[in-house]
Design an enzyme around this catalytic site. Structure first.
Site, PDB file in Angstrom:
ATOM      1  N   GLU A  86       4.811  -4.736   6.948  1.00 28.96           N
ATOM      2  CA  GLU A  86       4.005  -3.686   7.814  1.00 28.96           C
ATOM      3  C   GLU A  86       4.115  -3.588   9.617  1.00 28.96           C
ATOM      4  OE1 GLU A  86       2.428  -6.660   6.237  1.00 28.96           O
ATOM      5  OE2 GLU A  86       0.771  -5.724   4.579  1.00 28.96           O
ATOM      6  N   GLY A  95       0.874  -4.883   0.986  1.00 26.94           N
ATOM      7  CA  GLY A  95      -0.291  -4.864  -0.230  1.00 26.94           C
ATOM      8  C   GLY A  95       0.034  -5.907  -1.765  1.00 26.94           C
ATOM      9  N   ALA A 135       0.523  -0.948   0.327  1.00 21.53           N
ATOM     10  CA  ALA A 135       0.023  -0.333  -0.240  1.00 21.53           C
ATOM     11  C   ALA A 135       1.111   0.914  -0.397  1.00 21.53           C
ATOM     12  CB  ALA A 135      -0.691  -0.133   1.282  1.00 21.53           C
ATOM     13  N   GLU A 151      -0.775  -9.157  -0.595  1.00 20.33           N
ATOM     14  CA  GLU A 151      -2.049  -9.613  -0.510  1.00 20.33           C
ATOM     15  C   GLU A 151      -2.268  -9.992  -1.809  1.00 20.33           C
ATOM     16  OE1 GLU A 151      -1.873  -6.578   2.309  1.00 20.33           O
ATOM     17  OE2 GLU A 151      -1.891  -7.589   3.933  1.00 20.33           O
TER      18      GLU A 151
HETATM   19  N1  CAA Z   1       4.550   3.692   0.251  1.00 20.30           N
HETATM   20  C1  CAA Z   1       4.546   4.336  -1.100  1.00 20.30           C
HETATM   21  N2  CAA Z   1       5.772   4.669  -1.574  1.00 20.30           N
HETATM   22  C2  CAA Z   1       7.221   3.293  -1.980  1.00 20.30           C
HETATM   23  C3  CAA Z   1       6.751   1.998  -1.477  1.00 20.30           C
HETATM   24  C4  CAA Z   1       5.211   2.379  -0.879  1.00 20.30           C
HETATM   25  N3  CAA Z   1       5.200   0.836   0.157  1.00 20.30           N
HETATM   26  N4  CAA Z   1       7.492   1.619  -1.892  1.00 20.30           N
HETATM   27  C5  CAA Z   1       8.181   2.332  -2.094  1.00 20.30           C
HETATM   28  N5  CAA Z   1       8.048   3.603  -2.436  1.00 20.30           N
HETATM   29  C6  CAA Z   1       8.847   4.809  -3.243  1.00 20.30           C
HETATM   30  C7  CAA Z   1      10.399   4.769  -2.383  1.00 20.30           C
HETATM   31  O1  CAA Z   1       9.406   5.830  -0.975  1.00 20.30           O
HETATM   32  C8  CAA Z   1      11.213   5.653  -3.315  1.00 20.30           C
HETATM   33  O2  CAA Z   1       9.951   7.033  -3.405  1.00 20.30           O
HETATM   34  P1  CAA Z   1      11.204   8.666  -4.324  1.00 20.30           P
HETATM   35  O3  CAA Z   1      12.415   7.934  -5.299  1.00 20.30           O
HETATM   36  O4  CAA Z   1      10.626   8.971  -4.293  1.00 20.30           O
HETATM   37  O5  CAA Z   1      11.917   7.932  -2.458  1.00 20.30           O
HETATM   38  C9  CAA Z   1      11.252   4.830  -4.098  1.00 20.30           C
HETATM   39  O6  CAA Z   1       9.369   3.914  -3.993  1.00 20.30           O
HETATM   40  C10 CAA Z   1      11.300   3.513  -5.321  1.00 20.30           C
HETATM   41  O7  CAA Z   1      11.561   3.255  -3.626  1.00 20.30           O
HETATM   42  P2  CAA Z   1      13.464   3.070  -2.228  1.00 20.30           P
HETATM   43  O8  CAA Z   1      13.972   3.830  -3.291  1.00 20.30           O
HETATM   44  O9  CAA Z   1      12.984   2.648  -0.775  1.00 20.30           O
HETATM   45  O10 CAA Z   1      14.170   1.430  -2.949  1.00 20.30           O
HETATM   46  P3  CAA Z   1      15.048   0.347  -2.789  1.00 20.30           P
HETATM   47  O11 CAA Z   1      14.919  -0.348  -3.715  1.00 20.30           O
HETATM   48  O12 CAA Z   1      15.600   1.407  -1.910  1.00 20.30           O
HETATM   49  O13 CAA Z   1      13.800  -0.371  -1.510  1.00 20.30           O
HETATM   50  C11 CAA Z   1      11.914  -1.162  -0.759  1.00 20.30           C
HETATM   51  C12 CAA Z   1      12.980  -0.906  -2.277  1.00 20.30           C
HETATM   52  C13 CAA Z   1      12.837  -2.354   0.362  1.00 20.30           C
HETATM   53  C14 CAA Z   1      11.182  -2.709  -1.893  1.00 20.30           C
HETATM   54  C15 CAA Z   1      11.569   0.036   0.142  1.00 20.30           C
HETATM   55  O14 CAA Z   1      11.308   0.505  -1.803  1.00 20.30           O
HETATM   56  C16 CAA Z   1      10.366  -0.821   0.743  1.00 20.30           C
HETATM   57  O15 CAA Z   1      10.662  -1.011   2.121  1.00 20.30           O
HETATM   58  N6  CAA Z   1       9.345  -0.231   0.690  1.00 20.30           N
HETATM   59  C17 CAA Z   1       8.068  -0.230   1.572  1.00 20.30           C
HETATM   60  C18 CAA Z   1       7.632  -1.769   1.555  1.00 20.30           C
HETATM   61  C19 CAA Z   1       6.329  -1.822   2.800  1.00 20.30           C
HETATM   62  O16 CAA Z   1       6.430  -1.264   3.659  1.00 20.30           O
HETATM   63  N7  CAA Z   1       5.330  -2.382   2.103  1.00 20.30           N
HETATM   64  C20 CAA Z   1       4.452  -1.836   3.187  1.00 20.30           C
HETATM   65  C21 CAA Z   1       3.215  -1.432   2.703  1.00 20.30           C
HETATM   66  S1  CAA Z   1       2.222  -1.339   3.917  1.00 20.30           S
HETATM   67  C22 CAA Z   1       0.598  -2.470   3.493  1.00 20.30           C
HETATM   68  O17 CAA Z   1       0.843  -2.816   2.497  1.00 20.30           O
HETATM   69  C23 CAA Z   1      -0.275  -2.648   4.567  1.00 20.30           C
HETATM   70  C24 CAA Z   1      -1.480  -3.828   4.169  1.00 20.30           C
HETATM   71  O18 CAA Z   1      -1.109  -4.689   4.642  1.00 20.30           O
HETATM   72  C25 CAA Z   1      -2.231  -2.978   3.042  1.00 20.30           C
END
Ligand code: CAA
Length: 259
Positions: A132, A109, A66, A112
């Site tokens: 999460e 997500g 998400a 999911e």
């Molecule tokens: N939401 C918003 N933006 C996101 C995102 C997310 N879930 N995942 C990645 N992005 C964005 C980053 O903010 C970044 O944007 P900017 O360039 O503007 O800074 C861009 O995508 C590239 O990401 P990274 O620079 O972080 O790339 P990386 O290769 O260094 O890392 C990653 C990759 C490990 C996937 C990392 O992006 C990450 O940890 N993302 C979040 C993963 C996460 O926590 N997901 C769960 C979300 S909560 C959820 O899903 C609730 C539910 O159950 C429905």
């Protein structure tokens, strides 16, 4: 349909391919993306020329979850009143088979969403996780429910409780989350091949199989077996059952007309 901001779509014969396309955010599932996804899937579900749907992302990310930036300031009351993320479950109401072709990150997500599809194929670099808890929240679209049914309690607990124990594609296959692993550049084509195979079978009968298997997650065994047997009986009211069995007896290929 009107111009899509977050998706690419194409059709190949009776297969629809929907590609999540928000490259700057690793396909983070913002509200607008999911609204488009629901709309496009509904249209393909209603389209008589489509028999199966493939959902994929990029080689780097199926979806990184998400959209954290979009949701970080939300409050409880609005979440509750609007049933935040409730509309994500519309995917599970799609009656045609869906295949997720997963490359790269399938986190939160994203994992999911893949689990809401009927079949998951993974590219060899795919990563499945439920991070999460590291954000101070919990999975909100099936991560604590579908994951347990797919891989069992201990692995699901380990993934959701730590947020950092992820499954590689091979681990996901061994655990039963994923049915097959392919080289990253082949997984979409392989998903399309399987979707073509399904799409050329009788659509109403395919839908019965999907209904029956999904029923197994909802009811006790005796009720599920009765549901299955009644659907089995009902296939004999179709032209395609007559055609399929006649073709076998006559040693020829069946020509299904989805009737
Ligand atoms: N939401 C918003 N933006 C996101 C995102 C997310 N879930 N995942 C990645 N992005 C964005 C980053 O903010 C970044 O944007 P900017 O360039 O503007 O800074 C861009 O995508 C590239 O990401 P990274 O620079 O972080 O790339 P990386 O290769 O260094 O890392 C990653 C990759 C490990 C996937 C990392 O992006 C990450 O940890 N993302 C979040 C993963 C996460 O926590 N997901 C769960 C979300 S909560 C959820 O899903 C609730 C539910 O159950 C429905």
């Amino acid at each position: 349909s009107p111009k899509l901001e977050y998706l690419l779509t194409e059709t190949r014969g009776r297969v629809a391919v929907v590609t999540l396309h928000r490259p700057k955010a690793l396909n983070a599932l913002c509200n607008g993306l999911f609204v488009e996804l629901n709309q496009v899937l509904r249209e393909f579900d209603d389209n008589k020329d489509i028999g199966a749907i493939v959902i994929t992302g990029s080689e780097r990310a199926f979806a990184a979850g998400a959209d954290i930036k979009e949701m970080k300031d939300r409050g409880f009351i609005e979440n509750y009143a609007e049933d935040f993320l409730g509309h994500w479950t519309q995917i599970t109401k799609i009656r045609k088979p869906t295949i997720a072709a997963v490359n790269g990150f399938a986190l939160g997500g994203g994992c999911e969403l893949a689990m809401m599809c009927d079949i998951i194929y993974a590219g060899d670099k795919a990563v499945f996780g439920q991070p999460e808890i590291k954000l101070g929240t919990i999975p909100g679209a099936g991560g604590t429910q579908r994951l347990v049914r797919a891989i069992g309690k201990s692995k699901a607990m380990e993934m959701c409780l730590t947020g950092s124990v992820n499954l590689t594609a091979e681990e996901a296959e061994r655990a039963g989350l994923v049915s097959r692993v392919y080289p990253a550049d082949q997984v979409v084509d392989e998903a399309i091949k399987t979707a073509e195979k399904i799409g050329n079978l009788s659509l109403p009968i395919v839908q019965m199989v999907k209904d029956a298997i999904n029923q197994s997650f909802e009811v006790p065994l005796s009720g599920g077996l009765t549901f299955e047997r009644r659907l089995f009986h009902s296939t004999f009211a179709s032209k395609d059952q007559k055609e399929g069995m006649a073709a076998f007896a006559e040693k020829r290929k069946a020509n299904f007309t989805h009737n």
